[in-house]
Design a protein around this motif. Structure first.
Motif, mmCIF file in Angstrom:
data_model
loop_
_atom_site.group_PDB
_atom_site.id
_atom_site.type_symbol
_atom_site.label_atom_id
_atom_site.label_comp_id
_atom_site.label_asym_id
_atom_site.label_seq_id
_atom_site.Cartn_x
_atom_site.Cartn_y
_atom_site.Cartn_z
ATOM 1 N N LEU A 250 0.739 -1.181 0.039
ATOM 2 C CA LEU A 250 0.132 0.040 0.026
ATOM 3 C C LEU A 250 0.859 1.384 -0.023
ATOM 4 N N ARG A 251 1.781 1.330 0.743
ATOM 5 C CA ARG A 251 2.757 2.227 0.965
ATOM 6 C C ARG A 251 3.491 2.581 -0.379
ATOM 7 N N THR A 252 3.708 1.734 -1.064
ATOM 8 C CA THR A 252 4.402 1.981 -2.510
ATOM 9 C C THR A 252 3.351 2.337 -3.551
ATOM 10 N N ILE A 253 1.967 1.915 -3.386
ATOM 11 C CA ILE A 253 1.233 2.429 -4.381
ATOM 12 C C ILE A 253 1.070 3.751 -4.098
ATOM 13 N N SER A 254 1.014 4.332 -2.832
ATOM 14 C CA SER A 254 0.520 5.623 -2.408
ATOM 15 C C SER A 254 1.815 6.599 -2.705
ATOM 16 N N GLY A 255 3.179 6.086 -2.844
ATOM 17 C CA GLY A 255 4.143 6.983 -3.100
ATOM 18 C C GLY A 255 4.885 7.243 -1.906
ATOM 19 N N LEU A 256 4.630 6.622 -0.664
ATOM 20 C CA LEU A 256 5.263 6.998 0.616
ATOM 21 C C LEU A 256 6.562 5.866 0.594
ATOM 22 N N VAL A 257 6.453 4.842 -0.097
ATOM 23 C CA VAL A 257 7.692 3.987 -0.193
ATOM 24 C C VAL A 257 8.268 3.934 -1.647
ATOM 25 N N GLU A 258 9.417 4.098 -1.910
ATOM 26 C CA GLU A 258 10.052 4.152 -3.177
ATOM 27 C C GLU A 258 10.415 2.592 -3.503
ATOM 28 N N SER A 259 9.764 2.279 -4.768
ATOM 29 C CA SER A 259 10.149 0.881 -5.189
ATOM 30 C C SER A 259 11.672 0.835 -5.717
#
Length: 241
Positions: A50-59
């Motif tokens: 979820l945090r990667t989808i919302s941009g809070l974590v970088e893939s």
């Protein structure tokens, strides 16, 4: 059979925290108008997804596409403006602000005052208790009411996709049922929902499709109506009945 158009597509998504690989190349599709559940034990990679989808974590690898736009490296604020709203794990409401001030913060990407007013009416319709308490500090709300506020705040941004991270965490069973009923209502009104949950049995009752994560990989996926009757799934991956 999934019939609706794909709204969000995740391909070979990798997320690393230092030497730890939290997501090991996962693939997911979320279709318009669905409730999609992401299930699994602690440490499976649900919140990282979820945090990667919302941009809070970088893939660290792979891609996330919203509609026809690649949002893989897009900043969180821009992703929010593009139509992805998140209610985070642990609620994280602004405790010193009133209920109404929390909701206004949720509408920060909306410039149209009429739209904001409409969104207020919508969330107060879902959660009448928030209207009753709109001038109270968020710190005075119960755990269940704070969870409602976190969901309502995410909805104030008019999201196409609502991300819910463990909305049932720490809540009494009756409150959990209320939250799940409202999630169904949100879907019926046209918002796509991705819900991360440990409460698998409850979530599979309302979901259309589900992914089960284990140690950063998709272990199984399919229509929720079929998965909820899979004894292997319940016993092996979720440890709940």
């Amino acid at each position: 059979m999934r019939k609706n158009k794909t709204l969000l597509k995740i391909e070979n998504l990798v997320v690393r925290y230092g030497a730890v690989e939290a997501l090991k190349g996962i693939n997911m599709e979320v279709n318009e108008g669905e409730i999609v559940a992401i299930l699994g034990a602690n440490g499976a990679g649900k919140t990282s997804t979820l945090r990667t989808i919302s941009g809070l974590v970088e893939s660290s690898g792979g891609s996330i596409v919203l509609g026809d736009q690649d949002i893989t490296k897009t900043e969180a604020e821009k992703i929010s403006a593009m139509g992805i709203g998140q209610s985070p794990e642990g609620r994280q409401v602004f405790r010193d602000f009133t209920v109404e001030e929390n909701l206004k913060i949720g509408a920060f990407t909306i410039k149209d005052k009429a739209q904001i007013e409409s969104n207020f009416n919508r969330v107060y319709g879902y959660f009448p208790v928030l209207k009753e308490r709109k001038n109270q500090s968020a710190s005075t709300l119960s755990g269940g009411e704070q969870q409602m506020l976190a969901i309502a705040r995410a909805l104030m941004g008019s999201p196409k996709i609502l991300l819910l991270d463990e909305p049932s965490l720490g809540l009494a069973p009756l409150i959990v049922q209320d939250i799940m009923d409202i999630v169904k209502e949100i879907k019926q009104e046209g918002t796509t929902v991705i819900i991360v949950e440990q409460n698998a049995a409850q979530t599979l009752k309302i979901a259309d499709y589900a992914y089960v994560l284990e140690l950063g990989q998709v272990k199984m996926h399919g229509e929720a109506s079929k998965l909820k009757n899979d004894p292997h799934l319940i016993e092996a991956y979720l440890g709940a009945h």
